[in-house]
Design an enzyme around this catalytic site. Structure first.
Site, PDB file in Angstrom:
ATOM      1  N   LYS A   1       0.824  -1.214   0.000  1.00  0.00           N
ATOM      2  CA  LYS A   1       0.000   0.000   0.000  1.00  0.00           C
ATOM      3  C   LYS A   1       0.861   1.267   0.000  1.00  0.00           C
ATOM      4  O   LYS A   1       0.600   2.204  -0.743  1.00  0.00           O
ATOM      5  CB  LYS A   1      -0.874  -0.048   1.253  1.00  0.00           C
ATOM      6  CG  LYS A   1      -1.969   0.925   1.345  1.00  0.00           C
ATOM      7  CD  LYS A   1      -3.007   0.458   2.370  1.00  0.00           C
ATOM      8  CE  LYS A   1      -2.408  -0.062   3.658  1.00  0.00           C
ATOM      9  NZ  LYS A   1      -2.153   0.943   4.680  1.00  0.00           N
TER      10      LYS A   1
ATOM     11  N   ARG B   1      -2.220  -7.854  13.713  1.00  0.00           N
ATOM     12  CA  ARG B   1      -2.688  -6.742  12.878  1.00  0.00           C
ATOM     13  C   ARG B   1      -3.552  -7.263  11.734  1.00  0.00           C
ATOM     14  O   ARG B   1      -4.516  -6.617  11.327  1.00  0.00           O
ATOM     15  CB  ARG B   1      -1.509  -5.921  12.362  1.00  0.00           C
ATOM     16  CG  ARG B   1      -0.771  -5.213  13.500  1.00  0.00           C
ATOM     17  CD  ARG B   1       0.440  -4.491  13.004  1.00  0.00           C
ATOM     18  NE  ARG B   1       0.082  -3.329  12.248  1.00  0.00           N
ATOM     19  CZ  ARG B   1       0.787  -2.858  11.224  1.00  0.00           C
ATOM     20  NH1 ARG B   1       1.879  -3.467  10.838  1.00  0.00           N
ATOM     21  NH2 ARG B   1       0.404  -1.790  10.593  1.00  0.00           N
TER      22      ARG B   1
ATOM     23  N   ARG C   1     -10.452   2.734   9.236  1.00  0.00           N
ATOM     24  CA  ARG C   1     -10.186   1.340   9.572  1.00  0.00           C
ATOM     25  C   ARG C   1     -11.340   0.698  10.323  1.00  0.00           C
ATOM     26  O   ARG C   1     -11.297  -0.491  10.609  1.00  0.00           O
ATOM     27  CB  ARG C   1      -8.955   1.286  10.468  1.00  0.00           C
ATOM     28  CG  ARG C   1      -7.676   0.836   9.722  1.00  0.00           C
ATOM     29  CD  ARG C   1      -6.648   0.719  10.766  1.00  0.00           C
ATOM     30  NE  ARG C   1      -5.441   0.054  10.604  1.00  0.00           N
ATOM     31  CZ  ARG C   1      -4.305   0.569  10.151  1.00  0.00           C
ATOM     32  NH1 ARG C   1      -4.260   1.749   9.584  1.00  0.00           N
ATOM     33  NH2 ARG C   1      -3.198  -0.125  10.217  1.00  0.00           N
TER      34      ARG C   1
ATOM     35  N   ARG D   1      10.295  -0.250  13.174  1.00  0.00           N
ATOM     36  CA  ARG D   1       8.962   0.001  13.722  1.00  0.00           C
ATOM     37  C   ARG D   1       8.737  -0.981  14.860  1.00  0.00           C
ATOM     38  O   ARG D   1       8.960  -2.164  14.720  1.00  0.00           O
ATOM     39  CB  ARG D   1       7.889  -0.235  12.645  1.00  0.00           C
ATOM     40  CG  ARG D   1       7.766   0.909  11.675  1.00  0.00           C
ATOM     41  CD  ARG D   1       6.792   0.575  10.573  1.00  0.00           C
ATOM     42  NE  ARG D   1       5.453   0.251  11.087  1.00  0.00           N
ATOM     43  CZ  ARG D   1       4.369   0.289  10.321  1.00  0.00           C
ATOM     44  NH1 ARG D   1       4.464   0.624   9.050  1.00  0.00           N
ATOM     45  NH2 ARG D   1       3.200  -0.019  10.805  1.00  0.00           N
TER      46      ARG D   1
ATOM     47  N   ARG E   1       9.677  -8.720   6.006  1.00  0.00           N
ATOM     48  CA  ARG E   1       9.857  -7.303   6.341  1.00  0.00           C
ATOM     49  C   ARG E   1      10.296  -7.165   7.799  1.00  0.00           C
ATOM     50  O   ARG E   1      11.176  -6.383   8.128  1.00  0.00           O
ATOM     51  CB  ARG E   1       8.543  -6.541   6.116  1.00  0.00           C
ATOM     52  CG  ARG E   1       8.671  -5.056   6.376  1.00  0.00           C
ATOM     53  CD  ARG E   1       7.449  -4.302   5.906  1.00  0.00           C
ATOM     54  NE  ARG E   1       6.481  -4.110   6.963  1.00  0.00           N
ATOM     55  CZ  ARG E   1       5.314  -3.501   6.823  1.00  0.00           C
ATOM     56  NH1 ARG E   1       4.964  -3.036   5.644  1.00  0.00           N
ATOM     57  NH2 ARG E   1       4.501  -3.355   7.816  1.00  0.00           N
TER      58      ARG E   1
END
Ligand code: AMP
Length: 188
Positions: free
Chosen positions: A13, A146, A88, A135, A127
């Site tokens: 995204k 998530r 969201r 992060r 990632r």
């Protein structure tokens, strides 16, 4: 042009948003980025948000809407914006409609980047291993949570835009250039 970009963590995204802001000269509004900035600055809002974000859960609708309300009326949004990571929840989507109505702003299109969940999990784990903890929410357990949260709270938002005939889906399993091409087709 005002867009909403949808996709679970790891769907690419952010990369697609970057391409779109350059092509259309519009701004990206990422509630995740805004929250990370508040955390960095050590504001009260940031302190409240941090532990929630670290668990991969959702920050309250009130906090998110107060940030969006202020952001969306800034002059740099005049030419258009991409909402990234927002709305969201259904509540956020409905509150957004109310705010936009007040300012006579319309969402043109909502684009969903569709990804196969197993492959997605592999991507986000990769990632996580490569990120060297840039992060705090980039580790496998949190990322899995998530995705669970995405399915539970965020998928109903897609249904909402589908019923408004604004939802377009692209196959996010293709490479970056192909996904980008499909998005361009939707926008022209
Ligand atoms: P993101 O960078 O969009 O993946 O967001 C990172 C984290 O910030 C999420 O896991 C949530 O904890 C929080 N967050 C970002 N945007 C929202 C939103 N619209 N509503 C609730 N929480 C959000």
């Amino acid at each position: 042009m005002n867009l909403i970009l949808f996709g679970p963590p790891g769907s690419g995204k952010g990369t697609q948003a970057e391409i779109l802001i350059n092509k259309y000269n519009i701004v990206q509004i990422s509630t995740g980025d805004m929250l990370r900035e508040e955390v960095k600055l050590g504001t009260e809002l940031g302190k409240t948000a941090k532990s929630i974000m670290d668990n991969g859960d959702l920050v309250s609708d009130e906090i998110i809407m107060s940030m969006i309300e202020k952001r969306i009326i800034k002059p740099d949004c005049k030419n258009g914006f991409i909402l990234d990571g927002f709305p969201r929840t259904l509540k956020q989507a409905k509150d957004l409609d109310n705010i936009l109505n007040l300012f006579d702003i319309l969402i043109d299109k909502v684009i969903e980047i569709n990804v196969n969940e197993n492959i997605l999990l592999k991507r986000i784990l990769k990632r996580a291993s490569e990120s060297k903890k840039t992060r705090d929410d980039d580790n496998s357990e949190i990322l899995k949570n998530r995705i669970v949260v995405y399915k539970k709270d965020t998928l109903p938002v897609l249904e909402y835009y589908k019923n408004l005939n604004k939802l377009y889906s692209v196959d996010g399993m293709q490479n970056v250039a192909e996904v980008s091409k499909d998005i361009q087709k939707i926008l022209t």
